[in-house]
Motif scaffolding. Structure first.
Motif, PDB file in Angstrom:
ATOM      1  N   VAL A  28     121.514 -71.333  33.330  1.00 39.98           N
ATOM      2  CA  VAL A  28     121.578 -72.745  33.347  1.00 39.98           C
ATOM      3  C   VAL A  28     122.142 -73.110  32.011  1.00 39.98           C
ATOM      4  O   VAL A  28     121.412 -72.739  31.095  1.00 39.98           O
ATOM      5  CB  VAL A  28     120.784 -73.450  33.884  1.00 39.98           C
ATOM      6  N   GLU A  29     123.035 -73.951  31.840  1.00 39.30           N
ATOM      7  CA  GLU A  29     123.342 -74.346  30.553  1.00 39.30           C
ATOM      8  C   GLU A  29     122.050 -75.463  30.004  1.00 39.30           C
ATOM      9  O   GLU A  29     121.697 -75.935  30.998  1.00 39.30           O
ATOM     10  CB  GLU A  29     124.566 -75.613  30.584  1.00 39.30           C
ATOM     11  N   PRO A  30     121.709 -75.263  28.829  1.00 39.09           N
ATOM     12  CA  PRO A  30     120.683 -75.840  28.331  1.00 39.09           C
ATOM     13  C   PRO A  30     120.677 -77.543  28.589  1.00 39.09           C
ATOM     14  O   PRO A  30     119.612 -77.997  28.794  1.00 39.09           O
ATOM     15  CB  PRO A  30     120.397 -75.569  26.866  1.00 39.09           C
ATOM     16  N   GLY A  31     121.727 -77.950  28.348  1.00 41.42           N
ATOM     17  CA  GLY A  31     121.811 -79.381  28.618  1.00 41.42           C
ATOM     18  C   GLY A  31     121.349 -79.941  30.012  1.00 41.42           C
ATOM     19  O   GLY A  31     120.874 -80.784  30.193  1.00 41.42           O
ATOM     20  N   PHE A  32     122.094 -79.229  31.025  1.00 35.58           N
ATOM     21  CA  PHE A  32     121.898 -79.621  32.279  1.00 35.58           C
ATOM     22  C   PHE A  32     120.646 -79.167  32.779  1.00 35.58           C
ATOM     23  O   PHE A  32     120.165 -79.869  33.497  1.00 35.58           O
ATOM     24  CB  PHE A  32     123.073 -78.430  32.943  1.00 35.58           C
ATOM     25  N   ARG A  33     119.954 -78.257  31.991  1.00 34.47           N
ATOM     26  CA  ARG A  33     118.526 -77.894  32.433  1.00 34.47           C
ATOM     27  C   ARG A  33     117.757 -79.052  31.942  1.00 34.47           C
ATOM     28  O   ARG A  33     116.992 -79.346  32.683  1.00 34.47           O
ATOM     29  CB  ARG A  33     118.185 -76.526  31.944  1.00 34.47           C
ATOM     30  N   ALA A  34     117.975 -79.454  30.894  1.00 27.91           N
ATOM     31  CA  ALA A  34     117.214 -80.740  30.416  1.00 27.91           C
ATOM     32  C   ALA A  34     117.444 -81.816  31.333  1.00 27.91           C
ATOM     33  O   ALA A  34     116.434 -82.543  31.474  1.00 27.91           O
ATOM     34  CB  ALA A  34     117.594 -81.205  28.672  1.00 27.91           C
ATOM     35  N   MET A  35     118.472 -82.181  31.608  1.00 32.24           N
ATOM     36  CA  MET A  35     118.549 -82.895  32.602  1.00 32.24           C
ATOM     37  C   MET A  35     117.996 -83.088  34.105  1.00 32.24           C
ATOM     38  O   MET A  35     117.431 -83.948  34.676  1.00 32.24           O
ATOM     39  CB  MET A  35     120.281 -83.546  33.178  1.00 32.24           C
ATOM     40  N   GLY A  36     117.846 -81.857  34.559  1.00 30.06           N
ATOM     41  CA  GLY A  36     117.212 -81.130  35.294  1.00 30.06           C
ATOM     42  C   GLY A  36     116.997 -81.884  36.736  1.00 30.06           C
ATOM     43  O   GLY A  36     117.835 -82.615  37.273  1.00 30.06           O
ATOM     44  N   ALA A  37     115.597 -82.270  37.020  1.00 32.19           N
ATOM     45  CA  ALA A  37     115.110 -82.799  38.410  1.00 32.19           C
ATOM     46  C   ALA A  37     115.717 -84.262  38.313  1.00 32.19           C
ATOM     47  O   ALA A  37     116.132 -84.640  39.597  1.00 32.19           O
ATOM     48  CB  ALA A  37     113.832 -82.729  38.442  1.00 32.19           C
ATOM     49  N   SER A  38     115.901 -84.941  37.288  1.00 35.46           N
ATOM     50  CA  SER A  38     116.269 -86.214  37.431  1.00 35.46           C
ATOM     51  C   SER A  38     117.720 -86.201  37.800  1.00 35.46           C
ATOM     52  O   SER A  38     117.983 -87.242  38.606  1.00 35.46           O
ATOM     53  CB  SER A  38     116.141 -87.068  35.963  1.00 35.46           C
ATOM     54  N   ILE A  39     118.391 -85.357  37.839  1.00 40.87           N
ATOM     55  CA  ILE A  39     119.977 -85.504  37.988  1.00 40.87           C
ATOM     56  C   ILE A  39     120.115 -85.379  39.741  1.00 40.87           C
ATOM     57  O   ILE A  39     121.058 -85.705  40.306  1.00 40.87           O
ATOM     58  CB  ILE A  39     120.724 -84.369  37.477  1.00 40.87           C
ATOM     59  N   LEU A  40     119.055 -84.594  40.327  1.00 39.27           N
ATOM     60  CA  LEU A  40     119.080 -84.617  41.878  1.00 39.27           C
ATOM     61  C   LEU A  40     118.274 -85.589  42.536  1.00 39.27           C
ATOM     62  O   LEU A  40     117.968 -85.387  44.007  1.00 39.27           O
ATOM     63  CB  LEU A  40     118.295 -83.184  42.081  1.00 39.27           C
ATOM     64  N   GLY A  41     117.750 -86.851  41.530  1.00 38.69           N
ATOM     65  CA  GLY A  41     116.965 -87.729  42.448  1.00 38.69           C
ATOM     66  C   GLY A  41     115.545 -87.419  42.597  1.00 38.69           C
ATOM     67  O   GLY A  41     115.208 -87.885  43.910  1.00 38.69           O
ATOM     68  N   GLY A  42     115.029 -86.473  41.706  1.00 33.22           N
ATOM     69  CA  GLY A  42     113.686 -86.353  42.050  1.00 33.22           C
ATOM     70  C   GLY A  42     112.745 -87.528  41.967  1.00 33.22           C
ATOM     71  O   GLY A  42     111.890 -87.723  42.695  1.00 33.22           O
TER      72      GLY A  42
END
Ligand code: MN
Length: 338
Positions: A28-42
Motif C-alpha cells: 500500500v502506498e504510504p500516503g494512501f495507508r495514512a488516509m486509511g480507514a477515514s477514506i472508507l467512511g470508518g
C-alpha cells in the motif's frame, strides 16, 4: 447571485470497494495507508462525508439549494483510481465517468463534471478522453496529483497532455498526499494531510509541468489548481528570480518564457478550502480577477462558510461576480447554463 462551484467531489461504490481491497493488500502506498480507514467512511464524521460523496442525486441537489449553489462541477475524489493497477483503474474510470454522465443527464441545469482518467495506462487514458471528452456536461479532466509517484511532465504522459490540449479540456490538478518518494517526513504530526502536504505535493506537480517545458509543447493546455493556487501565486517573483540565477549558472535549461509567464498564461486557480481575505487579495493582485474561480470543496469543507466568506469578502461586486460564475462559465464552457 449565481454561484458555480468547481471542485466538488464524488465517489462510486465500485471505487470504494477497490480502495478497501487495495488497503488490505500487501503493498500500500504510504500516503494512501495514512488516509486509511477515514477514506472508507470508518468514523462517524467520515461516514457522513462518505454518504455525501456517494450521492449524485437528490441529497446533493437539496444541499445545493440550501447553500445557494446553482451548479456543481463534479470530480472523482482523491486519490480516485490512481492507486489501482492499470486494468482495474481503466475499468473503474470508465464506470465512474458513465455514472457521472448519467447524473448530469438527470440534472443538466445543476451538474457538470470532469472526466476521470487512469494515467497508469496513458493509451487507455487517451482512449477514454476520446470516448467521453465531449459527452454532454463533461468540461475537463480530473487528475489527483501523482500516480504511484509519477508526475504528468514525465514522457509517458505526453499523449495525455496532447489529448487534453487537442480536445480543449482543462486539467484540474487536485491534491492528494505526497508521493512515496517524499512522504516520510510528512507522516509526523499529520503533515501529509490537507493543511500542508497536499499543497506541497500538488504545487510540486504544477512546478514540474512548468519547469519541464510542458507549456512550450502544449501552449493551449489549461491547468486548474485549487486552494488559491497551492501557494504558487505567493512565490512567483522568487520562482522567476532563482530560476534566472540557475539559468545563468547553467544548472537548468532556459525556457522560452519565464516560469511566471506560464503560470499566468496556462493556469487558473480556485478558492477551494481557503476562506482568507489576504490570500484572496494576493491571488487577485498577482493573477488578475479573471483567473480566480469559486469552489467549495463539497463535501469536505463547509459550503456555508465558503459562501459566507465570498459574499462578505472586501472586493468589488463585479469581482465577486467574476469569481462566483463568470470565470467558471468561460474556463469550463458552462455558458449554456447561464
Ligand atoms: Mn478537493
Amino acid at each position: 447571485m449565481l454561484r458555480i462551484a468547481v471542485e466538488e467531489a464524488f465517489v462510486t461504490q465500485g471505487i470504494v470497494e477497490e480502495w478497501a481491497r487495495t488497503l488490505s493488500g500487501a503493498e500500500v502506498e504510504p500516503g494512501f495507508r495514512a488516509m486509511g480507514a477515514s477514506i472508507l467512511g470508518g468514523s462517524p464524521g467520515a461516514k457522513a462525508v462518505h454518504e455525501r460523496l456517494l450521492d449524485l442525486g437528490e441529497g446533493r441537489i437539496r444541499h445545493m439549494d440550501e447553500t445557494g449553489i446553482a451548479v456543481q462541477l463534479l470530480s472523482l475524489t482523491a486519490p480516485g483510481i490512481q492507486v489501482f493497477e492499470a486494468v482495474a483503474a481503466d475499468r473503474l474510470a470508465r464506470e465512474s465517468n458513465d455514472l457521472l454522465i448519467d447524473a448530469i443527464a438527470r440534472h443538466p441545469e445543476r451538474l457538470a463534471g470532469l472526466a476521470a482518467i487512469a494515467p497508469q495506462d496513458p493509451e487507455g487514458a487517451v482512449r477514454e478522453l476520446k470516448r467521453i471528452g465531449h459527452a454532454p456536461g463533461i468540461k475537463g479532466v480530473i487528475v489527483n496529483s501523482h500516480t504511484k509517484g509519477a508526475y504528468l511532465d514525465q514522457p509517458q504522459f505526453a499523449p495525455v497532455l496532447e489529448a487534453c490540449e487537442a480536445l480543449g479540456l482543462p486539467i484540474y490538478l487536485h491534491p492528494r498526499e505526497p508521493s512515496p518518494q517524499m512522504i516520510e517526513p510528512f507522516l509526523d504530526y499529520g503533515l501529509y494531510f490537507a493543511g500542508w502536504g497536499f499543497a506541497v505535493e500538488c504545487g510540486l506537480h504544477a512546478m514540474r509541468l512548468i519547469m519541464s517545458g510542458a507549456f512550450e509543447r502544449y501552449p493551449r493546455l489549461k491547468i486548474v489548481l485549487g486552494h488559491m493556487g497551492e501557494g504558487i501565486p505567493y512565490w512567483l517573483q522568487r520562482i522567476d528570480n532563482r530560476y534566472l540565477l540557475q539559468v545563468k549558472l547553467g544548472a537548468v535549461r532556459k525556457l522560452e518564457k519565464l516560469p511566471s509567464d506560464y503560470f499566468q498564461e496556462n493556469f487558473v486557480i480556485t478558492t477551494s478550502g481557503v476562506c482568507f481575505q489576504p490570500a484572496l487579495r494576493l491571488a487577485i493582485d498577482v493573477l488578475g480577477i479573471e483567473k480566480v474561480l469559486f469552489a467549495a470543496d463539497y463535501p469536505y469543507e463547509s459550503v456555508e462558510e465558503a459562501v459566507a466568506f465570498l459574499d462578505g469578502a472586501d472586493i468589488k461586486e463585479t469581482e465577486r461576480e467574476a469569481i462566483y460564475w463568470r470565470n467558471a462559465a468561460r474556463i469550463f464552457d458552462l455558458g449554456e447554463r447561464m
